[in-house]
Motif scaffolding. Sequence first.
Motif, PDB file in Angstrom:
ATOM      1  N   UNK A 269       9.410  -1.378 -10.373  1.00 29.59           N
ATOM      2  CA  UNK A 269       8.909  -2.564 -11.061  1.00 29.59           C
ATOM      3  C   UNK A 269       7.897  -3.341 -10.227  1.00 29.59           C
ATOM      4  N   UNK A 270       8.098  -3.403  -8.915  1.00 28.42           N
ATOM      5  CA  UNK A 270       7.192  -4.190  -8.063  1.00 28.42           C
ATOM      6  C   UNK A 270       6.035  -3.368  -7.518  1.00 28.42           C
ATOM      7  N   UNK A 271       6.283  -2.093  -7.251  1.00 32.89           N
ATOM      8  CA  UNK A 271       5.321  -1.259  -6.554  1.00 32.89           C
ATOM      9  C   UNK A 271       5.517  -1.307  -5.049  1.00 32.89           C
ATOM     10  N   UNK A 272       4.860  -0.395  -4.341  1.00 28.22           N
ATOM     11  CA  UNK A 272       4.855  -0.367  -2.877  1.00 28.22           C
ATOM     12  C   UNK A 272       3.418  -0.605  -2.408  1.00 28.22           C
ATOM     13  N   UNK A 273       3.200  -0.475  -1.095  1.00 26.66           N
ATOM     14  CA  UNK A 273       1.870  -0.877  -0.613  1.00 26.66           C
ATOM     15  C   UNK A 273       1.367   0.000   0.529  1.00 26.66           C
ATOM     16  N   UNK A 274       1.046  -0.621   1.661  1.00 25.18           N
ATOM     17  CA  UNK A 274       0.215   0.026   2.678  1.00 25.18           C
ATOM     18  C   UNK A 274       0.858   1.245   3.327  1.00 25.18           C
ATOM     19  N   UNK A 275       2.165   1.218   3.583  1.00 20.78           N
ATOM     20  CA  UNK A 275       2.792   2.374   4.226  1.00 20.78           C
ATOM     21  C   UNK A 275       2.628   3.616   3.366  1.00 20.78           C
ATOM     22  N   UNK A 276       2.765   3.442   2.060  1.00 17.47           N
ATOM     23  CA  UNK A 276       2.620   4.579   1.157  1.00 17.47           C
ATOM     24  C   UNK A 276       1.157   4.989   1.005  1.00 17.47           C
ATOM     25  N   UNK A 277       0.252   4.036   0.956  1.00 14.94           N
ATOM     26  CA  UNK A 277      -1.168   4.381   0.867  1.00 14.94           C
ATOM     27  C   UNK A 277      -1.615   5.179   2.089  1.00 14.94           C
ATOM     28  N   UNK A 278      -1.212   4.731   3.262  1.00 13.61           N
ATOM     29  CA  UNK A 278      -1.594   5.420   4.488  1.00 13.61           C
ATOM     30  C   UNK A 278      -0.931   6.788   4.598  1.00 13.61           C
ATOM     31  N   UNK A 279       0.294   6.900   4.085  1.00 11.44           N
ATOM     32  CA  UNK A 279       0.981   8.183   4.181  1.00 11.44           C
ATOM     33  C   UNK A 279       0.259   9.279   3.413  1.00 11.44           C
ATOM     34  N   UNK A 280      -0.378   8.941   2.313  1.00  6.92           N
ATOM     35  CA  UNK A 280      -1.094   9.972   1.575  1.00  6.92           C
ATOM     36  C   UNK A 280      -2.111  10.670   2.481  1.00  6.92           C
ATOM     37  N   UNK A 281      -2.836   9.897   3.270  1.00 12.74           N
ATOM     38  CA  UNK A 281      -3.835  10.482   4.175  1.00 12.74           C
ATOM     39  C   UNK A 281      -3.171  11.178   5.359  1.00 12.74           C
ATOM     40  N   UNK A 282      -2.147  10.552   5.934  1.00 16.35           N
ATOM     41  CA  UNK A 282      -1.450  11.149   7.081  1.00 16.35           C
ATOM     42  C   UNK A 282      -0.780  12.457   6.669  1.00 16.35           C
ATOM     43  N   UNK A 283      -0.102  12.444   5.524  1.00 11.61           N
ATOM     44  CA  UNK A 283       0.583  13.647   5.061  1.00 11.61           C
ATOM     45  C   UNK A 283      -0.375  14.782   4.763  1.00 11.61           C
ATOM     46  N   UNK A 284      -1.516  14.457   4.150  1.00 10.24           N
ATOM     47  CA  UNK A 284      -2.494  15.496   3.837  1.00 10.24           C
ATOM     48  C   UNK A 284      -3.060  16.126   5.103  1.00 10.24           C
ATOM     49  N   UNK A 285      -3.240  15.326   6.145  1.00  6.50           N
ATOM     50  CA  UNK A 285      -3.829  15.832   7.387  1.00  6.50           C
ATOM     51  C   UNK A 285      -2.841  16.606   8.245  1.00  6.50           C
ATOM     52  N   UNK A 286      -1.573  16.193   8.230  1.00  8.24           N
ATOM     53  CA  UNK A 286      -0.583  16.764   9.146  1.00  8.24           C
ATOM     54  C   UNK A 286       0.418  17.685   8.474  1.00  8.24           C
ATOM     55  N   UNK A 288       3.071  16.884   7.045  1.00  8.12           N
ATOM     56  CA  UNK A 288       4.415  16.387   7.312  1.00  8.12           C
ATOM     57  C   UNK A 288       4.987  15.759   6.050  1.00  8.12           C
ATOM     58  N   UNK A 289       6.293  15.560   6.030  1.00  4.20           N
ATOM     59  CA  UNK A 289       6.953  15.101   4.814  1.00  4.20           C
ATOM     60  C   UNK A 289       6.576  13.658   4.486  1.00  4.20           C
ATOM     61  N   UNK A 290       6.666  13.353   3.191  1.00  2.00           N
ATOM     62  CA  UNK A 290       6.365  12.001   2.714  1.00  2.00           C
ATOM     63  C   UNK A 290       7.248  10.974   3.411  1.00  2.00           C
ATOM     64  N   UNK A 291       8.546  11.250   3.512  1.00  4.21           N
ATOM     65  CA  UNK A 291       9.460  10.290   4.122  1.00  4.21           C
ATOM     66  C   UNK A 291       9.183  10.076   5.594  1.00  4.21           C
TER      67      UNK A 291
END
Length: 400
Positions: A269-286, A288-291
């Motif tokens: 209902x509220x949404x998430x923010x920067x940690x999840x936005x940054x993880x998309x780039x970090x996960x794609x590069x490395x 590594x798992x989303x969590x």
Amino acid sequence: MTDFAILRAPSEVLFGAGMAAAAGRVAASHGHRVLVITDPVIASTPGFATVTDSLSALEVTIFSDAVVDVPRSAVDAAVALGESVKPDVIVAVGGGSVIDLAKVTALLLAHGGPLENYYAVQSVPGPVVPLIALPTTAGTGSEATPVSVITDPATEMKIGVASPHLIPRHAICDPLLTIGAPPIVTAHSGIDALSHAVEAYMAAREEPTVDLVLGRPQVGKNLLSDTLALTAAGHIARNLARAVEDGSDLEARTGMLYGSLLAGIAFGNSGVSAAHALQFAVGAATHTSHGLGTGLLLPYVMEFNRPARTAEIAELSALMGGDAIEQVHALGLQIGLPASLAEIGVDQGDLRPMAEASVGIKRLIDNNPRPLDVDALEAILDAAWHGDPERLRAVGLATA
């Protein structure tokens, strides 16, 4: 600012040990033909057998080739099988990738493709095939959210398909299904659940309007999301390390699954923010798992946002028995998360491109309580690369 509250959630939640056996009776309320979606590991477990045994009076087809991160090949295969059997209901048994695959399968069976037609928020035109979600991890909270995260073949990055129509009709949350999850899965999915709770509680707050609450599936910080997120954070903080250390601890598993469910409803209902936005780039590069990514980044995002959410940090700190940012950072290390981005192979020269890739994920970036630009995102990544949240204070970004 005017108080407001939004609650979009499954129409039915069944929670507790033994509830997996209810899947058959719940499915029968929608019809006779059932498509079960799972992965090869879950398909061989006693918990999955409990679910399929409960479905024995129905016409069941099993798709057991779900793949982590939901590549397009898995979506195409699941949809092709679904088109051949024309299910009245879909039953998803698995972690976040399984449930997310089931969501887009239900969407495409109801409305057709291509999937890219639904990347824009609120572009799903109506109800999808009814979905029953049984999570086997605690977790993504996908059993209660309006988002399916899939891998876009054009960019090889994860992207969210978001609509209230994607919320599963029924969430059956049985902690016995999570007993077999190995420690690394328990750790990464569990810290992701904590990220959901914390980012939901610290999300941006907007003045409520009808256009806001009906125009987006996730509407920012509100009274109901706050209540759910704070309760979720407490359950997860108390039980995560125990569940990682002893996977057979049913009390810890129950606390984690309950916390994950509440966090899922909260951020749904509220949404998430920067940690999840940054993880998309970090996960794609490395790769590594989303969590792992969200959990590693969470204390740095919290530190950056501290000036804008002092009351919320204080509430979380009281809940966790010390400064919340220090407690979250220490918990991540306790359950085996890497100490820094450098440890997972990120070069310092990669930080700026990662920040540039993340700033365009506006659904998440705009939901951060402090404004974010490429410089701010790079500073968060730099602190995480050095493994030192206080570095954000040293460069002057964590001051009001």
